[in-house]
Every structure is written in C-alpha cells, then in structure tokens.
Design a protein around this motif. Structure first.
Motif, PDB file in Angstrom:
ATOM      1  N   ALA A  17      34.159  40.800  29.969  1.00  9.87           N
ATOM      2  CA  ALA A  17      34.758  39.582  29.414  1.00  9.87           C
ATOM      3  C   ALA A  17      34.120  39.250  28.068  1.00  9.87           C
ATOM      4  N   GLU A  36      22.675  37.640  26.754  1.00  7.04           N
ATOM      5  CA  GLU A  36      22.799  38.236  28.093  1.00  7.04           C
ATOM      6  C   GLU A  36      21.462  38.094  28.797  1.00  7.04           C
ATOM      7  N   LYS A  37      21.497  37.573  30.027  1.00 11.41           N
ATOM      8  CA  LYS A  37      20.206  37.314  30.674  1.00 11.41           C
ATOM      9  C   LYS A  37      19.558  38.580  31.237  1.00 11.41           C
ATOM     10  N   ASN A  44      28.251  44.162  35.197  1.00 14.18           N
ATOM     11  CA  ASN A  44      28.187  44.918  36.447  1.00 14.18           C
ATOM     12  C   ASN A  44      28.705  46.342  36.296  1.00 14.18           C
ATOM     13  N   PRO A  61      29.764  51.400  42.754  1.00 16.43           N
ATOM     14  CA  PRO A  61      30.744  52.292  42.127  1.00 16.43           C
ATOM     15  C   PRO A  61      31.800  51.545  41.324  1.00 16.43           C
ATOM     16  N   HIS A  62      32.010  51.943  40.077  1.00 20.92           N
ATOM     17  CA  HIS A  62      33.030  51.344  39.222  1.00 20.92           C
ATOM     18  C   HIS A  62      34.044  52.406  38.807  1.00 20.92           C
ATOM     19  N   ILE A  63      35.237  52.299  39.359  1.00 16.64           N
ATOM     20  CA  ILE A  63      36.296  53.279  39.091  1.00 16.64           C
ATOM     21  C   ILE A  63      37.371  52.578  38.282  1.00 16.64           C
ATOM     22  N   ASP A 219      18.471  33.843  28.788  1.00 21.95           N
ATOM     23  CA  ASP A 219      19.203  33.053  29.783  1.00 21.95           C
ATOM     24  C   ASP A 219      19.736  31.772  29.125  1.00 21.95           C
ATOM     25  N   PHE A 220      21.050  31.699  29.022  1.00 18.07           N
ATOM     26  CA  PHE A 220      21.692  30.537  28.391  1.00 18.07           C
ATOM     27  C   PHE A 220      21.291  29.247  29.085  1.00 18.07           C
ATOM     28  N   ARG A 341      35.326  37.300  35.750  1.00 14.42           N
ATOM     29  CA  ARG A 341      35.333  37.230  37.219  1.00 14.42           C
ATOM     30  C   ARG A 341      34.537  36.037  37.761  1.00 14.42           C
ATOM     31  N   TYR A 348      38.794  39.766  40.143  1.00 16.38           N
ATOM     32  CA  TYR A 348      39.382  40.621  39.118  1.00 16.38           C
ATOM     33  C   TYR A 348      38.823  42.037  39.155  1.00 16.38           C
ATOM     34  N   MET A 350      38.262  45.487  36.641  1.00 14.37           N
ATOM     35  CA  MET A 350      37.852  45.564  35.231  1.00 14.37           C
ATOM     36  C   MET A 350      39.035  45.410  34.274  1.00 14.37           C
TER      37      MET A 350
HETATM   38  P1  FAD Z   1      30.142  40.566  34.688  1.00  9.91           P
HETATM   39  O1  FAD Z   1      30.221  42.041  34.578  1.00  9.91           O
HETATM   40  O2  FAD Z   1      29.492  39.979  35.906  1.00  9.91           O
HETATM   41  O3  FAD Z   1      29.399  40.007  33.370  1.00  9.91           O
HETATM   42  C1  FAD Z   1      28.923  38.691  33.274  1.00  9.91           C
HETATM   43  C2  FAD Z   1      27.581  38.757  32.580  1.00  9.91           C
HETATM   44  O4  FAD Z   1      27.129  37.420  32.303  1.00  9.91           O
HETATM   45  C3  FAD Z   1      26.496  39.406  33.450  1.00  9.91           C
HETATM   46  O5  FAD Z   1      25.938  40.515  32.786  1.00  9.91           O
HETATM   47  C4  FAD Z   1      25.490  38.288  33.657  1.00  9.91           C
HETATM   48  O6  FAD Z   1      24.143  38.747  33.698  1.00  9.91           O
HETATM   49  C5  FAD Z   1      25.734  37.412  32.437  1.00  9.91           C
HETATM   50  N1  FAD Z   1      25.292  36.024  32.627  1.00  9.91           N
HETATM   51  C6  FAD Z   1      25.584  35.202  33.667  1.00  9.91           C
HETATM   52  N2  FAD Z   1      24.953  34.019  33.495  1.00  9.91           N
HETATM   53  C7  FAD Z   1      24.285  34.096  32.320  1.00  9.91           C
HETATM   54  C8  FAD Z   1      23.430  33.190  31.617  1.00  9.91           C
HETATM   55  N3  FAD Z   1      23.139  31.981  32.102  1.00  9.91           N
HETATM   56  N4  FAD Z   1      22.884  33.588  30.445  1.00  9.91           N
HETATM   57  C9  FAD Z   1      23.144  34.825  29.938  1.00  9.91           C
HETATM   58  N5  FAD Z   1      23.943  35.728  30.584  1.00  9.91           N
HETATM   59  C10 FAD Z   1      24.490  35.367  31.761  1.00  9.91           C
HETATM   60  N6  FAD Z   1      36.370  46.790  39.125  1.00  9.91           N
HETATM   61  C11 FAD Z   1      37.216  47.838  38.957  1.00  9.91           C
HETATM   62  O7  FAD Z   1      38.166  47.755  38.164  1.00  9.91           O
HETATM   63  N7  FAD Z   1      37.019  49.016  39.641  1.00  9.91           N
HETATM   64  C12 FAD Z   1      35.979  49.197  40.516  1.00  9.91           C
HETATM   65  O8  FAD Z   1      35.824  50.264  41.111  1.00  9.91           O
HETATM   66  C13 FAD Z   1      35.081  48.102  40.702  1.00  9.91           C
HETATM   67  N8  FAD Z   1      34.065  48.228  41.569  1.00  9.91           N
HETATM   68  C14 FAD Z   1      33.189  47.173  41.732  1.00  9.91           C
HETATM   69  C15 FAD Z   1      32.129  47.335  42.628  1.00  9.91           C
HETATM   70  C16 FAD Z   1      31.224  46.303  42.811  1.00  9.91           C
HETATM   71  C17 FAD Z   1      30.094  46.475  43.784  1.00  9.91           C
HETATM   72  C18 FAD Z   1      31.379  45.080  42.082  1.00  9.91           C
HETATM   73  C19 FAD Z   1      30.407  43.944  42.269  1.00  9.91           C
HETATM   74  C20 FAD Z   1      32.442  44.913  41.209  1.00  9.91           C
HETATM   75  C21 FAD Z   1      33.367  45.957  41.021  1.00  9.91           C
HETATM   76  N9  FAD Z   1      34.435  45.845  40.129  1.00  9.91           N
HETATM   77  C22 FAD Z   1      35.309  46.899  39.968  1.00  9.91           C
HETATM   78  C23 FAD Z   1      34.685  44.596  39.382  1.00  9.91           C
HETATM   79  C24 FAD Z   1      34.042  44.623  37.988  1.00  9.91           C
HETATM   80  O9  FAD Z   1      32.634  44.724  38.113  1.00  9.91           O
HETATM   81  C25 FAD Z   1      34.411  43.324  37.276  1.00  9.91           C
HETATM   82  O10 FAD Z   1      35.794  43.135  37.210  1.00  9.91           O
HETATM   83  C26 FAD Z   1      33.879  43.250  35.843  1.00  9.91           C
HETATM   84  O11 FAD Z   1      32.665  43.912  35.652  1.00  9.91           O
HETATM   85  C27 FAD Z   1      33.727  41.776  35.508  1.00  9.91           C
HETATM   86  O12 FAD Z   1      33.348  41.612  34.165  1.00  9.91           O
HETATM   87  P2  FAD Z   1      32.855  40.181  33.698  1.00  9.91           P
HETATM   88  O13 FAD Z   1      32.461  40.308  32.284  1.00  9.91           O
HETATM   89  O14 FAD Z   1      33.827  39.148  34.095  1.00  9.91           O
HETATM   90  O15 FAD Z   1      31.553  39.879  34.607  1.00  9.91           O
END
Ligand code: FAD
Ligand code: UDP
Length: 367
Positions: A17, A36-37, A44, A61-63, A219-220, A341, A348, A350
């Motif tokens: 995101a 990013e904290k 993820n 696993p992230h596919i 950490d924000f 997410r 959601y 990816m």
């Molecule tokens: P995130 O990746 O969670 O990023 C948010 C970031 O914000 C994090 O790095 C966090 O550390 C940071 N943050 C939070 N609070 C603060 C703060 N206060 N200060 C600074 N930074 C902060 N999707 C697929 O399409 N295929 C898959 O196979 C799949 N497998 C998955 C398996 C697992 C076990 C998990 C948990 C998820 C899976 N997903 C998969 C979903 C995928 O991980 C998410 O859709 C995607 O990574 C979400 O992106 P995001 O940026 O919304 O959140």
C-alpha cells in the motif's frame, strides 16, 4: 520546544500500500517520505535469501495472482516474472488430497471412480443448502455438506482464526472454490507469477526514485508528536491511529517457524495443509514457489495466534461494525488517507492492495 518536522507527503508503512502510493506520488512531482517501523521494506511480502541460499518469505508464503491487466502492467515496471501455479494438498487421515476439493479429492477420499458429471451429482447429493449464505459455515455446507466440511474446513478454520466457521463472514471460506474437474491449482487467475528476483528486490526498484526517502525502524506512533505533513498516507492498523478510542479491532497473528533440511524435497507441492491434526495449519516449501536451485530445502510452519504482529483482519459482523466507527472518523480527515489490509480492515490479497493504492494515488493527484 523544537517545532515538528514538516513533510510534504508522509507515508506510514513500506508494504504494497505505502510503496505503490509513494511511487505514484513521486512520479507526479511530490516529495515523499516513507517511514516503516520494521528494519526492512516490503511489509509482509518481505523475502530474503537465508543462510542456505534459499529465497524465503519471512512472513509466510506469498503467491502473486491476479486477473488485473492494470496491476500486472504497473508492477512489471519494477520486476520480471517467473511463471508459477500454486498447488496445495490437504492431509486427511493418512491421505494427501487436492484442495480445493476436485474430482480426484472425492474419488481418492471415498474410493470412487466418478467422472466429471458423477462428481457434480455426488456434490448435489451431499450439499446441504442453507436459507442464506451469511457465514462461512453456510458457504461450506451449502457447497459440500457436513462430511467434507468436517474433514477439510472446520478444523483448519478453528486453528487459523480461533473461531468456528459459523462465526466468520461468508467471504472467508468463499475464497476456496469447489470443482468437479481435475484442476488442482489453488488459484485460477489469468496471471500467476512470482517476481523473479523476489518481492524485496521489486520493492527496492519501486522506491528507487530521487523524490522518495525511506526511514526504517521508525515507529510513527512514537514519533507522531514531532511530525507534521501536507498529506499523510497511513497503512498501519486504523484503530491504532485513533488510539483505539472505540476499542481494539481484532487482528489475527501467526507465529512462523522456519526450518531447513538437507534433503532435496520435503513435499511434492508448494504447500501441505493440516486441517485436523497438529497445532500448525500448513507447511510451505519455498523452492516450489521460487525455483531455488540451492542445496537442501527451506520451509515454514504456520502457527496461528492472537499474540504478535497484526496480519489478518477478522471478517465478522461485529468487527465490521467496529471498523465502521473508525472509518467514519477517517472520512472526516482532510489530509489523511487510509489504505491497505490493516488500514481498510479488508482481507485483501496483494493485487487488491495494489489496485486500492493506485486508485487512491489517482484521487490525491487529481485533487
Ligand atoms: P503490510 O504488508 O502489512 O504493510 C504495512 C506496513 O506498515 C508494515 O510493514 C508495518 O510494519 C508498517 N507499520 C504499521 N504500523 C506502523 C507504524 N506505526 N509506524 C511505521 N510503520 C508501521 N496475498 C496474496 O496476494 N497472495 C498470498 O499468497 C498471500 N499470502 C499471505 C500469507 C500470509 C501469512 C499473510 C499474513 C498475508 C498474505 N497475503 C497474500 C496478503 C498480503 O500480505 C497483503 O495483501 C499485503 O502484503 C498487504 O500490504 P499492505 O501494505 O496493506 O500491508
Ligand atoms: N480453509 C480451510 N481449509 C483449507 C484451506 C482454507 O478451512 O484447507 C478456509 C480457512 O478458513 C482459511 C480460508 O479458507 O482461513 C481461506 O484460505 P486461504 O488459503 O485463502 O487463506 P490465506 O492464504 O489467506 O491464509
């Protein structure tokens, strides 16, 4: 007293995101700072080469799979791709059976020789139609009936969420289709591809822009009193942004246990699910996903838990109602946007996060 540090665009979180919005706004001429904290980018989806030379996914696993031409075109600016179709087996009793349930699953489990029409007839007999399809239990019972539900879904769901199927919204189990043919792929999307150098390398390319700065281990929540901005993009848990003033939004976590063995192959497919036995839900062997040729094999066990980083929003009515209270506050903001997410409290994948982040970027750029 020192005055707060002022940013044009401040982005909290370096996952899909945050990084997609960062790149789009930088391309549009804005000065962007991503905080990013964690000590790494990619959220993820973070991957890295382990001590044995295997590319592994630290957070499970992230596919990558999508039907969106737009999403694949956008990401292709930052990576080449490796073709990969994920396959999963579920251990039921002594057998390893295809999941999603297909014709082979039924034939092997029940010792039958059904053809495709026979499999459809079988399912028509065992399914237990419900008055409505509100919960995940409704979805599973109305598609496969109680025996298949108990063997493949009820135990797995209890472990994964700490809740019964009947306590989860329909969308959770609806992610898993039922088939009467022999298609044993986990996904049927048009594009099923992995970034050929891994996710982290793709994110590095995304952030490689003269107008993007990144601060890790930042950490924000802790630094907030010292910061100000013209535009803030927040991708962390939305309840934390508002100091949990209406109560904590539940998120499910997972403890990942990574391992390595000197054998060539641990299992015949990328993931084996354990719906009924053991405390873990699944084991994933990375070389299937990444094509790694290094010696031995690296894998991860997943133990779901309420303790730890928030990974999964928990889709059920009462949580949605609580989220709506936070969403109402978010709607009143004029310079803060919530995406991803955790911030949108949406289960959601990816590609859906990329699409949401692109839509938000467009809105901000054209405002
Ligand atoms: P995130 O990746 O969670 O990023 C948010 C970031 O914000 C994090 O790095 C966090 O550390 C940071 N943050 C939070 N609070 C603060 C703060 N206060 N200060 C600074 N930074 C902060 N999707 C697929 O399409 N295929 C898959 O196979 C799949 N497998 C998955 C398996 C697992 C076990 C998990 C948990 C998820 C899976 N997903 C998969 C979903 C995928 O991980 C998410 O859709 C995607 O990574 C979400 O992106 P995001 O940026 O919304 O959140
Ligand atoms: N599910 C199940 N048995 C399985 C696979 C999935 O009961 O063998 C249910 C379970 O509730 C799970 C949901 O379907 O949480 C979604 O599965 P998916 O594999 O999409 O989960 P994710 O990869 O997001 O953890």
């Amino acid at each position: 007293m020192t005055s707060p540090r002022k940013f044009d665009v401040l982005i909290v979180g370096a996952g899909f995101a945050g990084c997609v919005v960062a790149r789009e706004l930088a391309n549009a001429g804005r000065k962007v700072h991503v905080v990013e904290k964690r000590p790494h980018i990619a959220g993820n989806a973070y991957d890295r080469v382990d001590a044995h030379g295997h590319l592994i996914h630290d957070y499970g696993p992230h596919i990558f799979h999508t039907n969106s031409d737009m999403v694949i075109r956008w990401l292709s600016q930052f990576t080449n791709w490796r073709f990969y179709e994920h396959r999963v087996l579920a251990q039921v009793g002594e057998q390893l059976l295809p999941i999603p349930i297909n014709r082979q699953t039924l034939n092997k489990l029940y010792g039958l020789e059904l053809d495709e029409a026979g499999a459809a007839e079988f399912l028509a007999k065992v399914r237990e139609p419900r008055e409505s399809n509100k919960t995940s239990e409704d979805v599973v019972l109305s598609s496969v009936g109680h025996d298949l539900c108990d063997k493949f879904f009820r135990g797995y769901t209890k472990k994964q969420w700490g809740l019964d199927l009947s306590e989860l919204s329909a969308g959770v189990a609806a992610r898993i289709p039922t088939r009467t043919n022999d298609d044993d792929r986990y996904f049927t999307d048009t594009y099923q591809l992995m970034p050929d150098q891994g996710y982290t390398a793709m994110f590095q390319n995304m952030l490689n822009h003269p107008s993007i700065e990144v601060s890790l281990s930042f950490d924000f929540a802790l630094e907030r009193p010292n910061l100000s901005w013209n535009t803030l993009i927040y991708t962390g848990p939305i309840d934390q942004f508002y100091n949990c003033q209406f109560g904590k939004l539940p998120y499910r976590s997972i403890q990942f246990e990574h391992g390595h063995q000197s054998v060539d192959q641990l299992q015949s497919v990328g993931t084996v699910n354990y719906p009924n036995d053991h405390a873990y839900t699944r084991i994933t062997e990375f070389k299937h996903l990444t094509g790694s040729q290094a010696k031995g094999t690296s894998y991860v066990y997943e133990f779901p838990s309420n303790e730890g980083d928030p990974y999964y929003p928990i889709p059920r009515q009462e949580n949605e109602a609580l989220f709506k209270q936070y969403a109402a506050l978010a709607e009143q903001e004029t310079s803060v946007y919530f995406v991803g997410r955790l911030a949108q409290y949406r289960y959601y994948n990816m590609d859906q996060v990329v699409a949401a982040a692109l839509a938000l970027s467009k809105k901000i750029i054209s405002a």
